[in-house]
Design an enzyme around this catalytic site. Structure first.
Site, PDB file in Angstrom:
ATOM      1  N   ASP A  24       0.812  -1.222   0.000  1.00 26.00           N
ATOM      2  CA  ASP A  24       0.000   0.000   0.000  1.00 26.00           C
ATOM      3  C   ASP A  24       0.847   1.274   0.000  1.00 26.00           C
ATOM      4  O   ASP A  24       0.316   2.378  -0.109  1.00 26.00           O
ATOM      5  CB  ASP A  24      -0.945   0.008   1.212  1.00 26.00           C
ATOM      6  CG  ASP A  24      -1.975  -1.109   1.104  1.00 26.00           C
ATOM      7  OD1 ASP A  24      -2.319  -1.511  -0.024  1.00 26.00           O
ATOM      8  OD2 ASP A  24      -2.421  -1.600   2.161  1.00 26.00           O
TER       9      ASP A  24
ATOM     10  N   ARG B  59      -3.362   1.612  -9.730  1.00 22.97           N
ATOM     11  CA  ARG B  59      -2.411   2.444  -8.992  1.00 22.97           C
ATOM     12  C   ARG B  59      -1.031   2.479  -9.643  1.00 22.97           C
ATOM     13  O   ARG B  59      -0.259   3.404  -9.401  1.00 22.97           O
ATOM     14  CB  ARG B  59      -2.294   1.898  -7.570  1.00 22.97           C
ATOM     15  CG  ARG B  59      -2.383   2.961  -6.534  1.00 22.97           C
ATOM     16  CD  ARG B  59      -2.353   2.386  -5.137  1.00 22.97           C
ATOM     17  NE  ARG B  59      -3.590   2.647  -4.433  1.00 22.97           N
ATOM     18  CZ  ARG B  59      -3.933   2.034  -3.309  1.00 22.97           C
ATOM     19  NH1 ARG B  59      -3.146   1.114  -2.775  1.00 22.97           N
ATOM     20  NH2 ARG B  59      -5.065   2.345  -2.714  1.00 22.97           N
TER      21      ARG B  59
ATOM     22  N   ARG C 242      -5.019   6.640  -1.355  1.00 16.44           N
ATOM     23  CA  ARG C 242      -3.551   6.666  -1.169  1.00 16.44           C
ATOM     24  C   ARG C 242      -2.904   7.608  -2.190  1.00 16.44           C
ATOM     25  O   ARG C 242      -1.909   8.267  -1.896  1.00 16.44           O
ATOM     26  CB  ARG C 242      -2.978   5.268  -1.250  1.00 16.44           C
ATOM     27  CG  ARG C 242      -3.612   4.334  -0.205  1.00 16.44           C
ATOM     28  CD  ARG C 242      -2.683   3.334   0.378  1.00 16.44           C
ATOM     29  NE  ARG C 242      -3.441   2.340   1.136  1.00 16.44           N
ATOM     30  CZ  ARG C 242      -3.643   2.377   2.455  1.00 16.44           C
ATOM     31  NH1 ARG C 242      -3.140   3.349   3.178  1.00 16.44           N
ATOM     32  NH2 ARG C 242      -4.355   1.444   3.061  1.00 16.44           N
TER      33      ARG C 242
HETATM   34  C1  S3P Z   1      -5.203  -5.882   3.103  1.00 14.10           C
HETATM   35  C2  S3P Z   1      -4.409  -6.601   2.239  1.00 14.10           C
HETATM   36  C3  S3P Z   1      -3.769  -6.031   1.038  1.00 14.10           C
HETATM   37  C4  S3P Z   1      -3.766  -4.503   1.092  1.00 14.10           C
HETATM   38  C5  S3P Z   1      -5.091  -3.951   1.523  1.00 14.10           C
HETATM   39  C6  S3P Z   1      -5.464  -4.443   2.906  1.00 14.10           C
HETATM   40  C7  S3P Z   1      -5.784  -6.561   4.279  1.00 14.10           C
HETATM   41  O1  S3P Z   1      -4.492  -6.450  -0.107  1.00 14.10           O
HETATM   42  O2  S3P Z   1      -3.395  -3.984  -0.156  1.00 14.10           O
HETATM   43  O3  S3P Z   1      -5.043  -2.535   1.560  1.00 14.10           O
HETATM   44  O4  S3P Z   1      -6.222  -5.863   5.224  1.00 14.10           O
HETATM   45  O5  S3P Z   1      -5.794  -7.791   4.280  1.00 14.10           O
HETATM   46  P1  S3P Z   1      -4.205  -7.862  -0.840  1.00 14.10           P
HETATM   47  O6  S3P Z   1      -4.566  -8.937   0.077  1.00 14.10           O
HETATM   48  O7  S3P Z   1      -5.066  -7.846  -2.056  1.00 14.10           O
HETATM   49  O8  S3P Z   1      -2.741  -7.834  -1.185  1.00 14.10           O
END
Ligand code: S3P
Length: 432
Positions: free
Chosen positions: A318, A349, A392
């Protein structure tokens, strides 16, 4: 100066979900009350949980237990929140008799869900896609699933968590395998609740996999938990301290320090950034915390370029836009590779990061899964940018604007409320 960083988004979602699944009353201290986490809370209310928020922002959730969740009168609305939709799909699919339409806003409806609904379908779940695409809306007819033994090909905490939560609602012994590296807050929370989960590591063809083994033998009652600050939100303030001539020091306290989330700060430190890390303690939490002291580079030193490969990407997934901005100040060319997943976030992104940074005169190039950033940037220029409601990118644009030093034309700025409700006030506080 000290900057107040809001609570961690991933942990707040999980605290709300585990409270909504528990039998009894839970208290979540200092949660994030951003729009995404409020979507999770509203969905839990639609399923029959009650919640109140006191004047200090402490949230109390009273639940009859997941087995007593009721079919909602209206479609479950996940708003913009991928974490709400994906994590809750697991338990919703595994509760017999529950009938739930699930929807989201336009951006969430475009995000991929089929790779998760296929995994759940292989365990017997009945989930129907109601549109032609891969995403929401969906209709779930809850059923008792067969034991879960799944292999998730990508390192995604949301998919892993959905399958683990489904396992908690399904009798038997379960295993969920993923490439190692994604955040492990769900597993840690389950241990915090005293339930049976363990993680095993294996190596196949040079790839390290982790398998969460879950023995579903008991339900859990209400609990109390404190949520630490979000390292993904703290990250935005680092370039101000490091590179803005008028900001000498920024301190962020109580920041979640789980190694699956510290990739941004670790990368800067390994590249020579003057950041002190002091361990702190947060008593009532599954997670550890630290205090970051981010100093300015003195004139004699600068950031070294860095190279991030796919194994490290999940630890900073992120933070890639703001890390790319830092790379623009490095003394050479940096690369971040293995980031196709970035195309499936709240916006594409990967392309949007290139658009934003190049609009300000930064030399940045993208291939299908890599960013190449040529530092140092001689001079940043005034830019125009539409955030496309990606929180973001909106915060990254606001930091870039401060580094440019003149007003820039950024549209759709208010989406920061998704993860950092007082972002602009906090940012102005650094300059007053
Ligand atoms: C998250 C996992 C990530 C992240 C998202 C929050 C989570 O996504 O990018 O902002 O809280 O499990 P992905 O599991 O798709 O990588």
């Amino acid at each position: 100066m000290k900057v107040k960083i809001p609570a961690d988004k991933s942990l707040t979602h999980r605290a709300f979900i585990f409270a909504g699944m528990a039998e009894g009353e839970s208290t979540i201290q200092t949660p994030l009350l951003g729009e995404d986490c409020l979507s999770t809370l509203k969905v839990l209310q639609q399923l029959g949980c009650e919640s109140t928020t006191d004047g200090n922002g402490t949230v109390t959730v009273l639940s009859p237990g997941y087995a007593q969740w009721k079919s909602p009168a209206q479609p479950l609305d996940c708003g913009n929140s991928g974490t709400t939709a994906r994590l809750l799909l697991g338990p919703l699919a595994a509760i017999p008799g529950l009938r739930c339409p699930v929807m989201g806003d336009a951006s969430l409806s475009r995000r991929p869900m089929r790779r998760l609904t296929d995994l759940l379908g292989a365990c017997g779940a009945a989930i129907q896609h109601e549109s032609e695409g891969d995403g929401l809306p969906l209709f779930i007819q809850g059923k008792t699933l067969s034991p879960i033994n799944c292999d998730i090909p990508i390192s995604s905490a949301q998919m892993k968590s959905a399958m683990i939560l489904a396992a908690l609602c399904t009798p038997g012994y379960h295993s969920v395998r993923t490439p190692k590296g994604s955040r492990d807050h769900t597993e840690k929370f389950i241990q915090f609740l005293g339930l049976d989960i363990k993680t095993e590591l294996t190596i196949t063809k040079n790839i390290i996999y982790e398998t969460a083994c879950i023995n579903n033998d008991k339900k859990w009652g209400g609990f109390s938990v404190d949520i630490p600050s979000d390292p993904s939100s703290a990250a935005f303030f680092a370039p101000l301290a490091l590179f803005h001539p008028k900001v000498p020091l920024i301190e962020c306290e109580n920041v979640l320090s789980n190694p699956t989330r510290t990739g941004f700060f670790d990368t800067l430190i390994d590249s020579g950034a003057p950041i002190e890390v002091v361990e702190e303690t947060l008593r009532n939490s599954p997670e550890s915390v630290v205090h970051y002291r981010i100093h300015a580079f003195d004139g004699s030193r600068s950031l070294n370029p860095f190279h991030i490969g796919p194994d490290k990407v999940p630890t900073l997934i992120d933070e890639i836009p703001i890390l790319a901005l830092c790379a623009a100040f490095a003394n050479g060319t940096s690369t971040i590779s293995g980031i196709t997943e970035l195309r499936h976030k709240e916006s594409d992104r990967l392309s949007q990061t290139v658009r934003l940074l190049s609009a300000a005169g930064i030399k940045i190039l993208a291939s299908h899964d890599e960013l190449v950033i040529h530092g140092p940037t001689a001079r940043l220029g005034v830019f125009e940018f539409d955030t496309q409601n990606d929180h973001r990118l909106a915060m990254c644009a606001a930091i870039l604007e401060k580094l440019v030093g003149s007003p820039c034309n950024v549209t759709n700025r208010n989406c920061v409320d998704i993860s950092f409700p007082k972002f602009y006030e906090t940012l102005e506080g650094v300059f007053t």
